[in-house]
Design a protein around this motif. Sequence first.
Motif, PDB file in Angstrom:
ATOM      1  N   ASN A  48       0.794  -1.223   0.000  1.00  0.00           N
ATOM      2  CA  ASN A  48       0.000   0.000   0.000  1.00  0.00           C
ATOM      3  C   ASN A  48       0.830   1.278   0.000  1.00  0.00           C
ATOM      4  N   CYS A  49       2.089   1.202   0.450  1.00  0.00           N
ATOM      5  CA  CYS A  49       2.905   2.416   0.489  1.00  0.00           C
ATOM      6  C   CYS A  49       3.283   2.908  -0.902  1.00  0.00           C
ATOM      7  N   LEU A  50       3.074   2.084  -1.917  1.00  0.00           N
ATOM      8  CA  LEU A  50       3.418   2.477  -3.283  1.00  0.00           C
ATOM      9  C   LEU A  50       2.376   3.392  -3.919  1.00  0.00           C
ATOM     10  N   GLU A  51       1.182   3.462  -3.322  1.00  0.00           N
ATOM     11  CA  GLU A  51       0.093   4.252  -3.901  1.00  0.00           C
ATOM     12  C   GLU A  51      -0.179   5.502  -3.073  1.00  0.00           C
ATOM     13  N   ASP A  52      -0.098   6.665  -3.715  1.00  0.00           N
ATOM     14  CA  ASP A  52      -0.325   7.931  -3.018  1.00  0.00           C
ATOM     15  C   ASP A  52      -1.678   7.983  -2.321  1.00  0.00           C
ATOM     16  N   SER A  53      -2.684   7.352  -2.928  1.00  0.00           N
ATOM     17  CA  SER A  53      -4.036   7.410  -2.358  1.00  0.00           C
ATOM     18  C   SER A  53      -4.150   6.670  -1.031  1.00  0.00           C
ATOM     19  N   ARG A  54      -3.147   5.863  -0.674  1.00  0.00           N
ATOM     20  CA  ARG A  54      -3.181   5.100   0.576  1.00  0.00           C
ATOM     21  C   ARG A  54      -2.620   5.890   1.765  1.00  0.00           C
ATOM     22  N   TYR A  55      -2.089   7.087   1.496  1.00  0.00           N
ATOM     23  CA  TYR A  55      -1.509   7.902   2.559  1.00  0.00           C
ATOM     24  C   TYR A  55      -2.541   8.878   3.103  1.00  0.00           C
ATOM     25  N   GLU A  56      -2.601   8.939   4.411  1.00  0.00           N
ATOM     26  CA  GLU A  56      -3.419   9.919   5.106  1.00  0.00           C
ATOM     27  C   GLU A  56      -2.435  10.852   5.828  1.00  0.00           C
ATOM     28  N   LEU A  57      -2.297  12.081   5.326  1.00  0.00           N
ATOM     29  CA  LEU A  57      -1.368  13.042   5.902  1.00  0.00           C
ATOM     30  C   LEU A  57      -2.056  13.750   7.060  1.00  0.00           C
ATOM     31  N   LYS A  58      -1.398  13.744   8.221  1.00  0.00           N
ATOM     32  CA  LYS A  58      -2.013  14.253   9.439  1.00  0.00           C
ATOM     33  C   LYS A  58      -1.043  15.180  10.172  1.00  0.00           C
ATOM     34  N   PHE A  67       2.050  10.561   9.054  1.00  0.00           N
ATOM     35  CA  PHE A  67       1.116   9.956   8.106  1.00  0.00           C
ATOM     36  C   PHE A  67       0.693   8.579   8.573  1.00  0.00           C
ATOM     37  N   ASN A  68      -0.452   8.165   8.080  1.00  0.00           N
ATOM     38  CA  ASN A  68      -0.923   6.791   8.208  1.00  0.00           C
ATOM     39  C   ASN A  68      -0.930   6.176   6.817  1.00  0.00           C
ATOM     40  N   ILE A  69      -0.692   4.882   6.752  1.00  0.00           N
ATOM     41  CA  ILE A  69      -0.856   4.126   5.509  1.00  0.00           C
ATOM     42  C   ILE A  69      -2.078   3.255   5.708  1.00  0.00           C
ATOM     43  N   LYS A  70      -3.009   3.340   4.756  1.00  0.00           N
ATOM     44  CA  LYS A  70      -4.251   2.574   4.847  1.00  0.00           C
ATOM     45  C   LYS A  70      -4.303   1.503   3.769  1.00  0.00           C
ATOM     46  N   SER A  71      -4.945   0.396   4.109  1.00  0.00           N
ATOM     47  CA  SER A  71      -5.150  -0.679   3.136  1.00  0.00           C
ATOM     48  C   SER A  71      -6.363  -0.344   2.274  1.00  0.00           C
ATOM     49  N   THR A  72      -6.657  -1.207   1.334  1.00  0.00           N
ATOM     50  CA  THR A  72      -7.781  -0.970   0.420  1.00  0.00           C
ATOM     51  C   THR A  72      -9.112  -0.882   1.152  1.00  0.00           C
ATOM     52  N   ASN A  73      -9.219  -1.530   2.317  1.00  0.00           N
ATOM     53  CA  ASN A  73     -10.472  -1.466   3.070  1.00  0.00           C
ATOM     54  C   ASN A  73     -10.513  -0.292   4.060  1.00  0.00           C
ATOM     55  N   GLY A  74      -9.483   0.554   4.025  1.00  0.00           N
ATOM     56  CA  GLY A  74      -9.462   1.743   4.868  1.00  0.00           C
ATOM     57  C   GLY A  74      -8.833   1.543   6.233  1.00  0.00           C
ATOM     58  N   GLN A  75      -8.410   0.317   6.540  1.00  0.00           N
ATOM     59  CA  GLN A  75      -7.775   0.045   7.823  1.00  0.00           C
ATOM     60  C   GLN A  75      -6.354   0.605   7.825  1.00  0.00           C
ATOM     61  N   ILE A  76      -5.961   1.221   8.944  1.00  0.00           N
ATOM     62  CA  ILE A  76      -4.584   1.728   9.077  1.00  0.00           C
ATOM     63  C   ILE A  76      -3.661   0.537   9.298  1.00  0.00           C
ATOM     64  N   VAL A  77      -2.647   0.409   8.434  1.00  0.00           N
ATOM     65  CA  VAL A  77      -1.694  -0.695   8.543  1.00  0.00           C
ATOM     66  C   VAL A  77      -0.333  -0.228   9.042  1.00  0.00           C
ATOM     67  N   GLY A  78      -0.133   1.081   9.092  1.00  0.00           N
ATOM     68  CA  GLY A  78       1.120   1.625   9.604  1.00  0.00           C
ATOM     69  C   GLY A  78       0.974   3.101   9.900  1.00  0.00           C
ATOM     70  N   THR A  79       1.667   3.551  10.931  1.00  0.00           N
ATOM     71  CA  THR A  79       1.672   4.956  11.310  1.00  0.00           C
ATOM     72  C   THR A  79       3.118   5.412  11.394  1.00  0.00           C
ATOM     73  N   SER A  80       3.384   6.569  10.837  1.00  0.00           N
ATOM     74  CA  SER A  80       4.759   7.064  10.821  1.00  0.00           C
ATOM     75  C   SER A  80       5.162   7.649  12.165  1.00  0.00           C
ATOM     76  N   ALA A  81       6.438   7.920  12.268  1.00  0.00           N
ATOM     77  CA  ALA A  81       6.963   8.709  13.375  1.00  0.00           C
ATOM     78  C   ALA A  81       6.509  10.158  13.165  1.00  0.00           C
ATOM     79  N   LEU A  82       6.736  11.005  14.147  1.00  0.00           N
ATOM     80  CA  LEU A  82       6.461  12.436  13.996  1.00  0.00           C
ATOM     81  C   LEU A  82       7.685  13.086  13.357  1.00  0.00           C
TER      82      LEU A  82
END
Length: 108
Positions: A48-58, A67-82
């Motif tokens: 999912n990190c390969l697709e810009d649409s999967r990033y939630e910038l916060k 940022f969060n990385i979301k899967s196709t179903n909208g579930q967060i699969v990873g959260t970045s450091a600050l």
Amino acid sequence: MTIKLRKSDAKEPFSFVFLNAEGKTIVKSENYAQKASAKNGIESVKKNCLEDSRYELKESSNGKPFFNIKSTNGQIVGTSALFDTEADRTAAIAELKVDSESAEIIEE
């Protein structure tokens, strides 16, 4: 980039972190009950990190970008450091896209 698959004494003991070449955390996971689930989470971040649409910038409550990385179903699969700046966040995303696929997984 290195991916560390960790095991702790927690109720859900498995988690992972994606580390850049300097050893700084780029993305971390939630905790998982099963090692196999954590490994699936790693693969989901890699995909999912390969697709810009999967990033939630916060922005955190203290104003730091992340940022969060979301899967196709909208579930967060990873959260970045600050990050200190939006530019640092953008650079981390670019590094993740380039290096995650070939990252070595180390089990701790």
